[in-house]
Enzyme design. Structure first.
Site, PDB file in Angstrom:
ATOM      1  N   LYS A  92      -2.397   9.204   7.994  1.00  0.00           N
ATOM      2  CA  LYS A  92      -1.845  10.034   9.083  1.00  0.00           C
ATOM      3  C   LYS A  92      -1.997   9.326  10.428  1.00  0.00           C
ATOM      4  CE  LYS A  92      -0.901  13.702   6.605  1.00  0.00           C
ATOM      5  NZ  LYS A  92       0.392  13.925   6.082  1.00  0.00           N
ATOM      6  N   LYS A 130       4.750   7.696  -4.764  1.00  0.00           N
ATOM      7  CA  LYS A 130       4.794   9.005  -5.436  1.00  0.00           C
ATOM      8  C   LYS A 130       5.946   9.874  -4.939  1.00  0.00           C
ATOM      9  CE  LYS A 130       1.849  11.512  -2.286  1.00  0.00           C
ATOM     10  NZ  LYS A 130       0.986  12.611  -2.045  1.00  0.00           N
ATOM     11  N   LYS A 188       8.044  14.799  -0.375  1.00  0.00           N
ATOM     12  CA  LYS A 188       9.131  15.168   0.531  1.00  0.00           C
ATOM     13  C   LYS A 188       9.129  14.333   1.810  1.00  0.00           C
ATOM     14  CE  LYS A 188       8.103  19.396  -0.064  1.00  0.00           C
ATOM     15  NZ  LYS A 188       7.835  20.794  -0.277  1.00  0.00           N
TER      16      LYS A 188
HETATM   17  P1  TYM Z   1      -0.261  19.128  -1.901  1.00  0.00           P
HETATM   18  O1  TYM Z   1       0.216  20.434  -1.362  1.00  0.00           O
HETATM   19  O2  TYM Z   1       0.160  17.892  -1.192  1.00  0.00           O
HETATM   20  O3  TYM Z   1       0.129  18.967  -3.407  1.00  0.00           O
HETATM   21  C1  TYM Z   1      -0.147  19.995  -4.315  1.00  0.00           C
HETATM   22  C2  TYM Z   1      -0.514  19.450  -5.673  1.00  0.00           C
HETATM   23  O4  TYM Z   1       0.554  18.657  -6.198  1.00  0.00           O
HETATM   24  C3  TYM Z   1       0.065  17.380  -6.554  1.00  0.00           C
HETATM   25  N1  TYM Z   1       1.114  16.381  -6.305  1.00  0.00           N
HETATM   26  C4  TYM Z   1       1.424  15.414  -7.174  1.00  0.00           C
HETATM   27  N2  TYM Z   1       0.931  15.116  -8.391  1.00  0.00           N
HETATM   28  C5  TYM Z   1       1.482  14.081  -9.039  1.00  0.00           C
HETATM   29  N3  TYM Z   1       2.502  13.335  -8.539  1.00  0.00           N
HETATM   30  C6  TYM Z   1       3.032  13.599  -7.323  1.00  0.00           C
HETATM   31  N4  TYM Z   1       4.038  12.884  -6.861  1.00  0.00           N
HETATM   32  C7  TYM Z   1       2.477  14.677  -6.578  1.00  0.00           C
HETATM   33  N5  TYM Z   1       2.757  15.218  -5.363  1.00  0.00           N
HETATM   34  C8  TYM Z   1       1.902  16.257  -5.218  1.00  0.00           C
HETATM   35  C9  TYM Z   1      -1.131  17.151  -5.656  1.00  0.00           C
HETATM   36  O5  TYM Z   1      -2.016  16.185  -6.196  1.00  0.00           O
HETATM   37  C10 TYM Z   1      -1.736  18.528  -5.625  1.00  0.00           C
HETATM   38  O6  TYM Z   1      -2.526  18.767  -6.765  1.00  0.00           O
HETATM   39  N6  TYM Z   1      -4.902  19.173  -0.197  1.00  0.00           N
HETATM   40  C11 TYM Z   1      -4.035  19.665  -1.241  1.00  0.00           C
HETATM   41  C12 TYM Z   1      -3.969  21.186  -1.319  1.00  0.00           C
HETATM   42  C13 TYM Z   1      -5.292  21.833  -1.419  1.00  0.00           C
HETATM   43  C14 TYM Z   1      -6.120  21.887  -2.592  1.00  0.00           C
HETATM   44  C15 TYM Z   1      -7.276  22.618  -2.191  1.00  0.00           C
HETATM   45  C16 TYM Z   1      -5.976  21.409  -3.895  1.00  0.00           C
HETATM   46  C17 TYM Z   1      -5.945  22.481  -0.428  1.00  0.00           C
HETATM   47  N7  TYM Z   1      -7.128  22.956  -0.890  1.00  0.00           N
HETATM   48  C18 TYM Z   1      -8.308  22.849  -3.103  1.00  0.00           C
HETATM   49  C19 TYM Z   1      -7.021  21.651  -4.800  1.00  0.00           C
HETATM   50  C20 TYM Z   1      -8.165  22.369  -4.398  1.00  0.00           C
HETATM   51  C21 TYM Z   1      -2.646  19.135  -0.974  1.00  0.00           C
HETATM   52  O7  TYM Z   1      -2.296  18.825   0.127  1.00  0.00           O
HETATM   53  O8  TYM Z   1      -1.846  19.154  -2.034  1.00  0.00           O
END
Ligand code: TYM
Length: 335
Positions: free
Chosen positions: A113, A196, A199
């Site tokens: 970031k 990966k 968006k």
């Molecule tokens: P976020 O919102 O970016 O993504 C949500 C979940 O989707 C998975 N993900 C992917 N997995 C595989 N390949 C991809 N291309 C891909 N893109 C997204 C992410 O690994 C995630 O599991 N910080 C987290 C949200 C969060 C969270 C938590 C997760 C907040 N508190 C507590 C677990 C436990 C996040 O930004 O995920």
């Protein structure tokens, strides 16, 4: 036997995509039968990019509807909106007292970031792993179904939980670990040749769960490939490997073999590969896509699910917070 506790969440930044599904939601659906699960919508986390209020609400509603369309069952597990639990910001604030600038600045997502949005490096971004730790340990989770990109955040959650236990001479928090039913954590690639599926690399890089068949065909037709193999049995370029990796996830074995063989003997036509992959994605996502709209429009049902989830999650969070407050030394002067 008491079931192990599971927590995971997704930021409401718009429609869920295939990466979110494969890395997270697909596991949620299976885990709800085997574990004691809490799945939430991480609306606080999405505030680091300052969404406008109307968009925020629509996006939370979208993720809630898509969770349900994927098969997360509010009677099998607890589904809630993060901002419905005041205990989470409370724990976040308390954990922040023992989270250090140096360690937070070293987190890969923060460093990223710092490069991509230097004008908005707010304290919420710096302490993002602390809020995520609070989400996880507030329910005493031990398993956290996430994609590969979240591995370091899980390590931080263990660090903050262990540190709290050590400082306050308690055993309130168990150690949480990233989880996937497969042999390793998943990283779903995007369509534009990069890393990966995300968006942030544009709409054409992602296949959303709600994308119509026409849109999936259009996006797939724009997927990046290369000039084609010129010698037999050479390894594919990263962009083409991404398409094979996607095919492994949604197509059957024979289809995959047909295209990897034709790549190996240099007879492959990328147009055919992309067309086939589009059709297999459409078939794979069809059972989910067809449910989303009805659920999204059912305000009464969404309200019922969110209320029930908030009540169940708050009861669990409040129990942990009572232990946390007592460990820290907060004592009421009145009853
Ligand atoms: P976020 O919102 O970016 O993504 C949500 C979940 O989707 C998975 N993900 C992917 N997995 C595989 N390949 C991809 N291309 C891909 N893109 C997204 C992410 O690994 C995630 O599991 N910080 C987290 C949200 C969060 C969270 C938590 C997760 C907040 N508190 C507590 C677990 C436990 C996040 O930004 O995920």
């Amino acid at each position: 036997m008491t079931k192990e506790i599971v927590v995971s969440g997704i930021r409401p930044t718009g429609k869920l995509h295939l990466g979110n599904y494969m890395g997270a939601v697909k596991n949620f659906v299976q885990m709800q039968h085997d574990f004691h699960c809490y799945f939430f919508i991480a609306d606080y986390h999405s505030l680091t990019t300052h969404p406008n209020p109307a968009d925020l609400h629509v996006n939370v509603r979208t993720v809630l509807a898509e969770y349900l369309a994927c098969g997360i069952n509010p009677e099998q597990c607890t589904i809630y909106v993060q901002s419905d639990l005041p205990q989470i910001p409370e724990l976040y604030m308390l954990l922040n007292m023992h989270a250090y600038k140096g360690e937070l600045e070293r987190v890969a997502s923060f460093k990223e970031k710092a490069k991509t949005q230097p004008d908005n490096l707010n304290a919420g971004l710096l302490t993002y792993p602390v809020l995520m730790a609070a989400d996880i340990i507030i329910h005493k989770a031990v398993k956290v179904p996430v994609g590969k990109d979240q591995e370091q955040h899980l390590e931080m959650a263990r660090t903050f939980g262990n540190r709290f236990n050590r400082i306050y001479q308690t055993a309130v928090f168990p150690e949480p670990f990233a989880f996937n039913y497969g042999t390793e954590l998943v990283k779903v690639p995007g369509l534009q040749g990069g890393g990966k599926m995300s968006k942030s690399d544009g709409d054409n890089n992602v296949i959303c769960l709600s994308d119509s068949p026409e849109l999936i065909r259009k996006k797939m037709s724009k997927a990046i490939t290369d000039a084609g193999p010129t010698e037999p049995n050479t390894p594919p370029s990263p962009a083409v490997q991404n398409l094979f990796d996607l095919m492994k996830m949604v197509s059957n074995h024979d289809t995959l073999k047909h295209f990897t063989d034709s790549y190996a003997n240099c007879s492959i036509r990328y147009g055919d590969l992309k067309k086939q992959l589009a059709e297999d994605m459409i078939t794979y996502l069809n059972p989910i896509r067809t449910k989303i709209e009805d659920i999204y429009n059912d305000t009464a049902y969404l309200g019922k699910v969110a209320k029930l989830g908030a009540e169940k999650a708050a009861a669990s969070a409040e129990q942990t917070m009572a232990e946390v407050r007592a460990a820290i030394g907060f004592q009421k002067f009145y009853s």
